[in-house]
Design a protein around this motif. Structure first.
Motif, short mmCIF file in Angstrom:
data_model
loop_
_atom_site.label_atom_id
_atom_site.label_comp_id
_atom_site.label_asym_id
_atom_site.label_seq_id
_atom_site.Cartn_x
_atom_site.Cartn_y
_atom_site.Cartn_z
N GLN A 174 28.94 43.19 24.55
CA GLN A 174 28.08 42.24 25.25
C GLN A 174 26.96 41.78 24.32
OE1 GLN A 174 24.75 42.31 26.73
NE2 GLN A 174 25.14 40.34 27.71
N HIS A 175 26.74 40.46 24.27
CA HIS A 175 25.63 39.94 23.49
C HIS A 175 24.42 39.84 24.39
CE1 HIS A 175 22.87 37.10 21.66
NE2 HIS A 175 23.48 37.31 20.52
N PRO A 176 23.31 40.53 24.13
CA PRO A 176 22.97 41.25 22.92
C PRO A 176 23.13 42.78 22.99
CG PRO A 176 21.01 40.88 24.23
CD PRO A 176 22.16 40.32 25.02
N GLU A 217 35.80 33.88 27.74
CA GLU A 217 35.60 35.15 27.06
C GLU A 217 35.21 34.85 25.61
OE1 GLU A 217 39.20 37.47 26.60
OE2 GLU A 217 38.06 39.24 25.99
N ASP A 218 33.99 35.18 25.23
CA ASP A 218 33.52 34.91 23.87
C ASP A 218 33.63 36.23 23.09
OD1 ASP A 218 32.18 34.32 21.55
OD2 ASP A 218 30.33 33.66 22.51
N ASP A 219 34.58 36.26 22.14
CA ASP A 219 34.83 37.49 21.38
C ASP A 219 34.28 37.31 19.96
OD1 ASP A 219 35.76 40.05 21.15
OD2 ASP A 219 37.83 39.52 20.79
N SER A 226 33.32 25.68 15.10
CA SER A 226 32.53 26.87 15.44
C SER A 226 32.85 27.31 16.86
CB SER A 226 31.02 26.55 15.37
OG SER A 226 30.72 25.52 16.28
N ALA A 227 32.39 28.50 17.23
CA ALA A 227 32.52 28.94 18.62
C ALA A 227 31.64 28.07 19.52
CB ALA A 227 32.10 30.40 18.74
N GLN A 228 30.49 27.66 18.99
CA GLN A 228 29.59 26.81 19.79
C GLN A 228 30.29 25.50 20.15
OE1 GLN A 228 26.71 27.93 20.96
NE2 GLN A 228 26.30 26.03 22.05
N PHE A 265 34.90 32.51 12.90
CA PHE A 265 34.98 33.18 11.59
C PHE A 265 33.59 33.34 10.98
CE2 PHE A 265 39.25 31.64 12.26
CZ PHE A 265 40.01 32.75 11.90
N SER A 266 32.54 32.93 11.73
CA SER A 266 31.16 33.02 11.21
C SER A 266 30.74 34.44 10.93
CB SER A 266 30.13 32.51 12.21
OG SER A 266 30.34 31.24 12.61
N LYS A 267 31.23 35.38 11.74
CA LYS A 267 30.79 36.77 11.57
C LYS A 267 31.77 37.52 10.68
CE LYS A 267 28.12 35.53 15.01
NZ LYS A 267 26.81 35.02 14.80
N ILE A 273 31.57 28.93 6.55
CA ILE A 273 32.95 28.45 6.61
C ILE A 273 33.14 27.41 7.71
CG2 ILE A 273 33.87 30.30 8.07
CD1 ILE A 273 36.34 30.26 6.28
N ARG A 274 32.30 27.44 8.72
CA ARG A 274 32.33 26.51 9.85
C ARG A 274 33.72 26.44 10.47
NH1 ARG A 274 28.60 27.77 11.37
NH2 ARG A 274 28.70 26.26 13.02
N LEU A 275 34.25 27.54 10.88
CA LEU A 275 35.52 27.55 11.59
C LEU A 275 35.46 28.51 12.78
CD1 LEU A 275 38.42 27.63 8.95
CD2 LEU A 275 37.84 25.78 10.51
C1 LIG Z 1 27.74 35.57 21.37
C2 LIG Z 1 27.89 34.50 20.35
N1 LIG Z 1 28.81 33.55 20.52
C3 LIG Z 1 28.96 32.55 19.64
C4 LIG Z 1 28.17 32.46 18.52
C5 LIG Z 1 28.29 31.27 17.61
O1 LIG Z 1 29.26 31.33 16.68
P1 LIG Z 1 29.47 30.04 15.75
O2 LIG Z 1 28.58 30.22 14.56
O3 LIG Z 1 30.90 30.03 15.40
O4 LIG Z 1 29.08 28.87 16.57
C6 LIG Z 1 27.19 33.41 18.29
C7 LIG Z 1 26.32 33.30 17.11
O5 LIG Z 1 25.43 34.05 16.86
C8 LIG Z 1 27.05 34.47 19.21
O6 LIG Z 1 26.11 35.42 19.03
#
Ligand SMILES: Cc1ncc(COP(=O)(O)O)c(C=O)c1O
Length: 482
Positions: free
Chosen positions: A267-269, A295-297, A198-200, A327-329, A335-337
């Motif tokens: 930008q999140h959110p 950089e979180d894309d 995951s990105a996390q 790949f979550s979005k 998929i957990r990738l």
């Molecule tokens: C800005 C941002 N980065 C990362 C993530 C997490 O992605 P992942 O599910 O791959 O951990 C999220 C999930 O909502 C997000 O909003």
């Protein structure tokens, strides 16, 4: 087990030795008692005076913790009255029976990392079933499961034929390097790419590898709480940096950070796009000295109004930028990738760390995804989703403006999967979100994504995951709530 009022202070264990501020510890422990259902919805907490005296801390400490939890949507706290729990932790997590014996302890000694992680945990309400207009999701009902199933099947058959032969671990990395170069302007070799669950996981890995306790880390404010949690757990001092029309601000007056986390594409959110000149400021000669940039894309695949702005990573001439994706979005969260593009000097070290921590994604899924990308299914899916989500964004914006324009002002994002609607007339967002959730519409309070005292009040609403009929029904409910 639900907890009686008298026991609340007995369940709180504030330590004065490990450098964590009392208020952070108290907030974290109360949050976790509520999130796990041990302090159930509707429960009145002791007054700040009483809890402060039971715990031997100042009343300000307790008041601040109550205010923070109210801002995050766990409590309703109004002046002169005892705060009441508003978050439903549910029956499901009543928690294991507490075992007390000579061998077991109710408060086992945790490492500083785990203690900090517990205290910076962000709301996990998202474990509940999805309801319109929950943000943060694409429409997984539109995912081409039949095509994906064929890729998975072929990958498993290949693995069986290979017998004990080696799995091809470079195919996905090569496919990604090509996709990221052509669609996002990322410059990377396959060797710089780490495939993660995951990105996390990427943020946790970066934090584990680069943060020394006490390091200064900048994050956007309001921003993504997962990043704050990962960097705080590693001992960073996290500072929230405000946004202006060009994105995250530069703040040359502050002590230089060791690392900066940002979401420049959307930008999140808020969905804002960081301007090119602001990007160059962060990367150019006057950049914060020695700072790494992450950089979180997370949803950069979805852009609607103009050509996408290339990734910041592609502009970096100094090898200081990490590029994180998921790949979550774009596909489905199950998929957990995710992946991480590391600066060349750090790729080897991070790969060793990845193996030691065990953040490895399943090989057959990696292979299936490589085929899904190479055979063009990924781009075809993105093209279809871009059209669909674009129409849904416009539909939600138009509906909010038409039916709720008196109370909400919409920030129209140029891409992504969610949007922010700010509350007019100084209304607080927590109460609004609670009313909406009770009526069956999910939104996230903008103030819950702020560090420190929230200045912004609004609703974070998802549009990508919801059909127009679902958006219409949600709009009707919202109009009746306001
Ligand atoms: C800005 C941002 N980065 C990362 C993530 C997490 O992605 P992942 O599910 O791959 O951990 C999220 C999930 O909502 C997000 O909003």
């Amino acid at each position: 087990m639900p907890v009686s009022e008298g026991m609340i202070s007995a369940l709180i264990d504030l330590r004065r030795v490990d450098g964590e501020r009392l208020v952070v510890q108290l907030t974290g422990q109360l949050r976790s008692l509520i999130a796990t259902g041990r302090l159930g919805k509707g429960r009145a907490l002791p007054s700040s005076r009483r809890l402060a005296s039971d715990l031997g801390v100042s009343r300000n400490t307790v008041t601040y913790a109550f205010e923070q939890l109210a801002a995050e949507g766990y409590l309703e706290a109004s002046h002169g009255r005892r705060p009441v729990v508003t978050f439903d932790g549910g029956e499901r997590v009543q928690g294991p029976r507490v075992v007390t014996s000579r061998l077991g302890s109710r408060n086992p000694r945790l490492s500083p990392w785990a203690s900090r992680l517990k205290q910076t945990d962000w709301p996990m309400s998202y474990q509940a079933p999805l309801k319109p207009l929950r943000p943060g999701h694409g429409d997984f009902r539109e995912f081409p499961n039949d095509v994906w199933a064929r890729c998975l099947r072929r990958s498993i058959v290949r693995a069986a034929k290979r017998d004990l032969g080696l799995v091809n671990r470079t195919r996905l990395r090569e496919a990604l390097a090509h996709y990221l170069a052509t669609s996002r302007g990322v410059r990377a070799t396959a060797e710089q790419i780490l495939i993660l669950p995951s990105a996390q996981a990427a943020l946790t890995l970066i934090a584990a590898a680069l943060i020394t306790p006490g390091d200064e880390v900048w994050v956007e404010n309001p921003g993504y709480p997962g990043a704050t949690a990962a960097f705080r757990a590693s001992g960073a001092r996290v500072t929230g940096i405000g946004l202006d029309g060009q994105g995250m601000q530069r703040m040359p007056g502050l002590p230089p950070p060791a690392l900066i986390f940002m979401t420049p594409s959307h930008q999140h959110p808020t969905g804002r796009l960081m301007s090119l000149s602001r990007r160059t400021e962060f990367l150019g000669p006057s950049r914060p000295d020695k700072a790494w940039i992450v950089e979180d894309d997370y949803d950069g695949e979805f852009h609607y109004d103009s050509r996408p702005v290339p990734a910041l990573q592609g502009l970096d001439a100094h090898g200081r930028v990490f590029y994180v994706g998921t790949f979550s979005k774009a596909m489905t969260s199950d998929i957990r990738l995710g992946y991480l593009v590391a600066p060349p000097a750090l790729a080897g070290t991070l790969e060793i760390a990845q193996r030691h921590i065990g953040l490895i994604a399943a090989s057959h899924i990696q292979e299936a995804l490589a085929e899904f990308i190479v055979d063009g299914h990924f781009l075809a899916h993105l093209r279809r989703m871009r059209r669909l989500y674009h129409a849904r964004r416009d539909h939600l914006v138009e509906g909010l403006q038409r039916h709720l324009g008196e109370v909400l002002s919409v920030e129209v994002p140029s891409g992504g999967i969610q949007l922010v609607a700010r509350l007019k007339h100084g209304r607080a967002d927590q109460a609004a979100v609670k009313r909406l959730i009770d009526a069956g519409v999910e939104a996230r309070a903008l103030s819950s994504l702020s560090l420190g005292r929230p200045r912004d009040h609004g609703l974070l609403l998802g549009f990508a995951a919801w059909r127009e009929s679902e958006i219409n029904a949600a709009l009707r409910t919202m109009a009746s709530c306001f």
